[in-house]
Design a protein around this motif. Structure first.
Motif, PDB file in Angstrom:
ATOM      1  N   ASP A   4       0.826  -1.192   0.000  1.00 18.34           N
ATOM      2  CA  ASP A   4       0.000   0.000   0.000  1.00 18.34           C
ATOM      3  C   ASP A   4       0.868   1.252   0.000  1.00 18.34           C
ATOM      4  N   SER A   5       0.362   2.302  -0.637  1.00 16.42           N
ATOM      5  CA  SER A   5       1.047   3.588  -0.598  1.00 16.42           C
ATOM      6  C   SER A   5       0.931   4.184   0.805  1.00 16.42           C
ATOM      7  N   PRO A   6       1.810   5.143   1.134  1.00 15.00           N
ATOM      8  CA  PRO A   6       1.719   5.769   2.476  1.00 15.00           C
ATOM      9  C   PRO A   6       0.347   6.382   2.742  1.00 15.00           C
ATOM     10  N   ILE A   8      -2.611   5.390   1.515  1.00 14.08           N
ATOM     11  CA  ILE A   8      -3.569   4.308   1.801  1.00 14.08           C
ATOM     12  C   ILE A   8      -3.329   3.743   3.189  1.00 14.08           C
ATOM     13  N   GLN A   9      -2.054   3.579   3.572  1.00 15.15           N
ATOM     14  CA  GLN A   9      -1.753   3.083   4.919  1.00 15.15           C
ATOM     15  C   GLN A   9      -2.290   4.032   5.983  1.00 15.15           C
ATOM     16  N   SER A  10      -2.132   5.334   5.759  1.00 11.72           N
ATOM     17  CA  SER A  10      -2.641   6.315   6.727  1.00 11.72           C
ATOM     18  C   SER A  10      -4.160   6.260   6.813  1.00 11.72           C
ATOM     19  N   LEU A  11      -4.803   6.109   5.645  1.00 10.85           N
ATOM     20  CA  LEU A  11      -6.263   6.026   5.652  1.00 10.85           C
ATOM     21  C   LEU A  11      -6.744   4.759   6.336  1.00 10.85           C
ATOM     22  N   ARG A  12      -6.023   3.650   6.149  1.00  8.50           N
ATOM     23  CA  ARG A  12      -6.400   2.411   6.854  1.00  8.50           C
ATOM     24  C   ARG A  12      -6.347   2.617   8.369  1.00  8.50           C
ATOM     25  N   THR A  13      -5.303   3.312   8.833  1.00 12.16           N
ATOM     26  CA  THR A  13      -5.191   3.601  10.270  1.00 12.16           C
ATOM     27  C   THR A  13      -6.352   4.472  10.737  1.00 12.16           C
ATOM     28  N   ALA A  14      -6.690   5.490   9.923  1.00 15.80           N
ATOM     29  CA  ALA A  14      -7.794   6.379  10.303  1.00 15.80           C
ATOM     30  C   ALA A  14      -9.122   5.623  10.323  1.00 15.80           C
ATOM     31  N   VAL A  15      -9.338   4.732   9.351  1.00 15.49           N
ATOM     32  CA  VAL A  15     -10.576   3.944   9.324  1.00 15.49           C
ATOM     33  C   VAL A  15     -10.640   3.000  10.511  1.00 15.49           C
ATOM     34  N   GLY A  16      -9.492   2.433  10.895  1.00 15.58           N
ATOM     35  CA  GLY A  16      -9.481   1.569  12.073  1.00 15.58           C
ATOM     36  C   GLY A  16      -9.858   2.304  13.339  1.00 15.58           C
ATOM     37  N   ALA A  17      -9.495   3.606  13.405  1.00 21.49           N
ATOM     38  CA  ALA A  17      -9.842   4.398  14.588  1.00 21.49           C
ATOM     39  C   ALA A  17     -11.297   4.868  14.551  1.00 21.49           C
ATOM     40  N   ALA A  18     -11.869   4.983  13.346  1.00 20.11           N
ATOM     41  CA  ALA A  18     -13.269   5.426  13.220  1.00 20.11           C
ATOM     42  C   ALA A  18     -13.991   4.517  12.225  1.00 20.11           C
ATOM     43  N   PRO A  19     -14.281   3.274  12.623  1.00 21.50           N
ATOM     44  CA  PRO A  19     -14.840   2.299  11.672  1.00 21.50           C
ATOM     45  C   PRO A  19     -16.214   2.679  11.127  1.00 21.50           C
ATOM     46  N   ALA A  20     -16.964   3.554  11.821  1.00 20.02           N
ATOM     47  CA  ALA A  20     -18.308   3.931  11.367  1.00 20.02           C
ATOM     48  C   ALA A  20     -18.307   5.180  10.491  1.00 20.02           C
ATOM     49  N   ASP A  21     -17.124   5.725  10.176  1.00 17.21           N
ATOM     50  CA  ASP A  21     -17.032   6.920   9.336  1.00 17.21           C
ATOM     51  C   ASP A  21     -17.147   6.506   7.879  1.00 17.21           C
ATOM     52  N   VAL A  22     -18.354   6.593   7.319  1.00 11.35           N
ATOM     53  CA  VAL A  22     -18.615   6.105   5.954  1.00 11.35           C
ATOM     54  C   VAL A  22     -17.849   6.905   4.908  1.00 11.35           C
ATOM     55  N   PRO A  23     -17.870   8.260   4.917  1.00  7.90           N
ATOM     56  CA  PRO A  23     -17.114   9.000   3.889  1.00  7.90           C
ATOM     57  C   PRO A  23     -15.626   8.669   3.898  1.00  7.90           C
ATOM     58  N   LEU A  24     -15.040   8.501   5.077  1.00  6.68           N
ATOM     59  CA  LEU A  24     -13.620   8.172   5.161  1.00  6.68           C
ATOM     60  C   LEU A  24     -13.348   6.794   4.553  1.00  6.68           C
ATOM     61  N   ARG A  25     -14.208   5.827   4.865  1.00  7.36           N
ATOM     62  CA  ARG A  25     -14.020   4.476   4.332  1.00  7.36           C
ATOM     63  C   ARG A  25     -14.206   4.469   2.802  1.00  7.36           C
ATOM     64  N   LEU A  26     -15.164   5.254   2.289  1.00 12.33           N
ATOM     65  CA  LEU A  26     -15.372   5.313   0.844  1.00 12.33           C
ATOM     66  C   LEU A  26     -14.195   5.992   0.143  1.00 12.33           C
ATOM     67  N   HIS A  27     -13.587   6.971   0.800  1.00 12.39           N
ATOM     68  CA  HIS A  27     -12.389   7.601   0.234  1.00 12.39           C
ATOM     69  C   HIS A  27     -11.274   6.568   0.096  1.00 12.39           C
ATOM     70  N   LEU A  28     -11.094   5.736   1.140  1.00 15.09           N
ATOM     71  CA  LEU A  28     -10.097   4.666   1.085  1.00 15.09           C
ATOM     72  C   LEU A  28     -10.426   3.686  -0.033  1.00 15.09           C
ATOM     73  N   ALA A  29     -11.716   3.323  -0.178  1.00 21.09           N
ATOM     74  CA  ALA A  29     -12.115   2.384  -1.222  1.00 21.09           C
ATOM     75  C   ALA A  29     -11.832   2.947  -2.603  1.00 21.09           C
ATOM     76  N   GLY A  30     -12.065   4.249  -2.795  1.00 20.90           N
ATOM     77  CA  GLY A  30     -11.792   4.872  -4.085  1.00 20.90           C
ATOM     78  C   GLY A  30     -10.313   4.829  -4.442  1.00 20.90           C
ATOM     79  N   LEU A  31      -9.449   5.086  -3.456  1.00 24.61           N
ATOM     80  CA  LEU A  31      -8.007   5.022  -3.702  1.00 24.61           C
ATOM     81  C   LEU A  31      -7.557   3.598  -4.022  1.00 24.61           C
ATOM     82  N   LEU A  32      -8.134   2.628  -3.302  1.00 26.31           N
ATOM     83  CA  LEU A  32      -7.794   1.233  -3.582  1.00 26.31           C
ATOM     84  C   LEU A  32      -8.225   0.849  -4.998  1.00 26.31           C
TER      85      LEU A  32
END
Length: 419
Positions: A4-6, A8-32
């Motif tokens: 993963d790029s840095p 994407i890794q940062s976004l994975r960490t942020a999603v792990g800290a806020a698993p119910a944050d839908v916009p953040l998770r969708l941003h990660l999905a778009g990058l993936l």
């Protein structure tokens, strides 16, 4: 699998800290998806759809990740001399729901219970007091040592008033539950309330602290006044380190005054003021709790709540799988494979296994059950969330075990060869 790029890794960490944050998770999905990681993107979007089933962006991302162009039922075949690749089967969600409709029974159909046992919930004042529940210690899987300690130190004197009077046993004092996060301290507190047939009043720092001077102390007083009116009542102080942290470390006088008010309420302003009020508290960091709260007559008894043992893990897994479509699941084998995981980790394991089966069903177009392969694969990917806690607790147990407070913790660490 590409690294993963840095970002994407940062976004994975942020999603792990806020698993119910839908916009953040969708941003990660778009990058993936942009990085060619369609399967990983499908997994992230599937979790987002669990939180927001009607989210248009999530549905569009899912269609892109599964190769379904927007506005077209099926893609055009390539104009080459080679035979066209078979089209990806589209998943019929309606047919799938009909197929598994008899597998999962309806849930959450119970009507709310009023104070007298019928109709709407009763009004207990400004604070949410739960009526005597049906949860008992027998509902806590395994953890025999914890139950025995609770019975001997807390419950037996309450159940046998004649023996209590004979031996002059006082009802003063409360119980402090401590241990790593996610191991069921709150559930045990509810079970104690159920054993006593008492109401349950859960208190967190958000219920007490207020920006205006004097309001936090007033909130603390009103909470205990409510418990006295609803007696018998168990007052459960969650995250006691936040409500009753060491006053010497607090730079804000309001926080110190709140701790002082809590000490006053625990002592009772008048003799017998707290009759029928039983105080339980929980914390992950007992070493940060003000020492005055743990003096005799207050929270003078402690109980270490550890990660679930094998029977408890089996019970937790059975609970979280009870309403999911499973087949050929060996709970005994799975419980042995999950040694060291907390109750929260086990709940996450069942969720991850269900997600694997769901995504596989979506890709193949055929609904299948959750099996041992899914559960063991999920278990292999989950690291115990309790390890950081034990790393910090080990130093406290070794160098700050004044009066044998953490003897139980030292015994466990030695048994697990962590000390």
């Amino acid at each position: 699998m590409p690294e993963d790029s840095p970002l994407i890794q940062s976004l994975r960490t942020a999603v792990g800290a806020a698993p119910a944050d839908v916009p953040l998770r969708l941003h990660l999905a778009g990058l993936l998806l942009d990085a060619g990681r369609s399967e990983a993107a499908v997994a992230e979007v599937a979790v987002a759809l669990q939180h927001a089933p009607a989210d248009a962006q999530a549905r569009q991302l899912m269609a892109r990740a599964m190769g379904i162009p927007a506005g077209q039922p099926t893609p055009e075949p390539p104009r080459t001399d080679e035979p066209p690749a078979p089209a990806r089967p589209r998943f019929d969600w309606g047919a799938a729901e009909e197929q598994v409709g008899d597998v999962v029974p309806p849930r959450f159909v119970e009507a709310p219970v009023r104070a007298d046992g019928d109709g709407e919930p009763g009004d207990a004042g400004a604070w949410d007091v739960e009526r005597p529940g049906r949860v008992r210690l027998a509902d806590v899987g395994g953890m025999r040592e914890v139950k025995d300690r609770l019975e001997a130190a807390f419950l037996a004197p309450l159940r046998h008033p004649e023996l209590r009077r004979l031996y002059g046993k006082s009802l003063r004092g409360g119980l402090l539950l401590y241990g790593p996060p996610g191991c069921g301290k709150t559930f045990i507190a509810r079970a104690v309330a159920g054993e006593l047939g008492a109401s349950f009043l859960s208190v967190s720092v958000n219920d007490v602290l207020d920006m205006w001077i004097g309001n936090s102390e007033r909130n603390m007083h009103e909470i205990f006044q409510t418990a006295r009116r609803q007696a018998p009542c168990v007052v459960f102080l969650d995250e006691l380190d936040a409500l009753g942290g060491k006053r010497g470390r607090s730079a804000h006088s309001g926080m110190r005054n709140t701790v002082n008010q809590l000490l006053t309420e625990l002592d009772g302003i008048d003799a017998g003021a707290n009759e029928g009020v039983f105080v339980l508290a929980a914390t992950n960091v007992p070493w940060d709790v003000d020492n005055a709260l743990r003096r005799p007559g207050r929270l003078d008894r402690t109980l270490l709540v550890l990660p679930p043992d094998t029977p408890a893990r089996e019970a937790v897994l059975r609970y979280h799988l009870r309403e999911r479509p499973i087949e050929n699941v060996d709970l005994a084998r799975l419980a042995k494979a999950t040694d060291g995981l907390s109750g929260a980790d086990l709940a996450h394991l069942c969720e991850a296994a269900a997600e694997r089966a769901l995504l596989d069903s979506a890709r193949t177009g055929t609904v299948r059950m959750i099996g041992m392969k899914d559960l063991l694969a999920a278990a292999a990917e989950i690291a115990p969330s309790t390890e950081p806690w034990f790393a910090a607790a080990r130093n406290v147990a070794m160098f700050a075990n004044e009066g044998g407070t953490y003897d139980d913790l030292i015994t466990y660490l030695k048994k697990r060869r962590k000390l």
